[in-house]
Write an enzyme that holds these catalytic residues in place. Sequence first.
Site, mmCIF file in Angstrom:
data_model
loop_
_atom_site.group_PDB
_atom_site.id
_atom_site.type_symbol
_atom_site.label_atom_id
_atom_site.label_comp_id
_atom_site.label_asym_id
_atom_site.label_seq_id
_atom_site.Cartn_x
_atom_site.Cartn_y
_atom_site.Cartn_z
ATOM 1 N N CYS A 56 0.842 -1.190 0.000
ATOM 2 C CA CYS A 56 0.000 0.000 0.000
ATOM 3 C C CYS A 56 0.883 1.247 0.000
ATOM 4 O O CYS A 56 2.065 1.190 0.348
ATOM 5 C CB CYS A 56 -0.877 0.028 1.245
ATOM 6 S SG CYS A 56 -2.068 -1.318 1.338
ATOM 7 N N GLU A 58 0.962 3.663 2.078
ATOM 8 C CA GLU A 58 1.513 3.963 3.403
ATOM 9 C C GLU A 58 2.766 3.148 3.686
ATOM 10 O O GLU A 58 3.710 3.641 4.310
ATOM 11 C CB GLU A 58 0.471 3.691 4.496
ATOM 12 C CG GLU A 58 -0.760 4.574 4.421
ATOM 13 C CD GLU A 58 -1.901 3.955 3.619
ATOM 14 O OE1 GLU A 58 -3.053 4.313 3.895
ATOM 15 O OE2 GLU A 58 -1.645 3.116 2.725
ATOM 16 N N ARG A 84 -10.942 10.473 -5.360
ATOM 17 C CA ARG A 84 -11.649 9.770 -4.276
ATOM 18 C C ARG A 84 -11.434 10.431 -2.934
ATOM 19 O O ARG A 84 -12.128 10.135 -1.967
ATOM 20 C CB ARG A 84 -11.204 8.312 -4.200
ATOM 21 C CG ARG A 84 -11.732 7.504 -5.372
ATOM 22 C CD ARG A 84 -11.385 6.044 -5.236
ATOM 23 N NE ARG A 84 -9.967 5.844 -5.469
ATOM 24 C CZ ARG A 84 -9.244 4.873 -4.925
ATOM 25 N NH1 ARG A 84 -9.794 4.021 -4.092
ATOM 26 N NH2 ARG A 84 -7.970 4.754 -5.221
ATOM 27 N N CYS A 90 -5.772 0.682 5.517
ATOM 28 C CA CYS A 90 -6.308 -0.667 5.720
ATOM 29 C C CYS A 90 -5.794 -1.225 7.051
ATOM 30 O O CYS A 90 -4.943 -0.616 7.708
ATOM 31 C CB CYS A 90 -5.904 -1.576 4.554
ATOM 32 S SG CYS A 90 -4.157 -2.056 4.543
ATOM 33 N N CYS A 93 -1.959 -1.766 7.193
ATOM 34 C CA CYS A 93 -1.243 -0.494 7.313
ATOM 35 C C CYS A 93 -1.402 0.113 8.707
ATOM 36 O O CYS A 93 -0.454 0.663 9.266
ATOM 37 C CB CYS A 93 -1.705 0.483 6.244
ATOM 38 S SG CYS A 93 -1.109 0.040 4.605
ATOM 39 N N TYR A 127 -2.195 -5.451 18.818
ATOM 40 C CA TYR A 127 -1.161 -6.468 19.008
ATOM 41 C C TYR A 127 0.185 -5.778 19.201
ATOM 42 O O TYR A 127 0.461 -4.771 18.551
ATOM 43 C CB TYR A 127 -1.137 -7.341 17.745
ATOM 44 C CG TYR A 127 -0.011 -8.318 17.679
ATOM 45 C CD1 TYR A 127 -0.051 -9.498 18.395
ATOM 46 C CD2 TYR A 127 1.094 -8.058 16.870
ATOM 47 C CE1 TYR A 127 0.992 -10.410 18.316
ATOM 48 C CE2 TYR A 127 2.124 -8.968 16.786
ATOM 49 C CZ TYR A 127 2.076 -10.138 17.510
ATOM 50 O OH TYR A 127 3.096 -11.034 17.430
ATOM 51 N N TRP A 129 3.881 -5.896 18.334
ATOM 52 C CA TRP A 129 4.585 -6.517 17.228
ATOM 53 C C TRP A 129 5.796 -7.337 17.634
ATOM 54 O O TRP A 129 5.937 -8.469 17.211
ATOM 55 C CB TRP A 129 4.993 -5.440 16.237
ATOM 56 C CG TRP A 129 5.941 -5.881 15.178
ATOM 57 C CD1 TRP A 129 5.851 -7.004 14.405
ATOM 58 C CD2 TRP A 129 7.107 -5.218 14.752
ATOM 59 N NE1 TRP A 129 6.878 -7.061 13.512
ATOM 60 C CE2 TRP A 129 7.683 -5.972 13.711
ATOM 61 C CE3 TRP A 129 7.738 -4.045 15.142
ATOM 62 C CZ2 TRP A 129 8.838 -5.594 13.057
ATOM 63 C CZ3 TRP A 129 8.885 -3.662 14.480
ATOM 64 C CH2 TRP A 129 9.417 -4.447 13.460
#
Length: 137
Positions: A56, A58, A84, A90, A93, A127, A129
């Site tokens: 993506c 990002e 848009r 998402c 990301c 979460y 990482w």
Amino acid sequence: MTRQTHAIDDELVAAAARVARTHCRGDNHTMAAAARARDGRIVTAMNAYHFTGGPCAELVLIGTAAAQGAYELDTVVAVGDRNRGVVPPCGRCRQVLLDYFPDLKVIVGKGDRMRAVHITDLLPESYVWADHQLDDE
């Protein structure tokens, strides 16, 4: 717990929109992103769509910023091609942005509902990482 909303960085939104308008072409590049580094610089990037799950905008932005020596990002926004407007990140990301920049602000919403929110507001109860992010005991 929702944090406060922050002022919109209009210059950042315009930078991402300019990249989306002038450089997004066809199905391979449909999203642009811009981030303001802590030193004030604006870094831009675009997605690289591929059926295998290309990155993506990002995610490309994180690498682009690092390649330019911008390791601390303050605010990020993504804008879609074909007018848009602002598009929220998402799930993948959101997690990556949180992992790299836990104090990041993200611009979301459209029109008079556009706002900058803390990344944790987009990914509550997230979460953790990696072990290296945990405090040493």
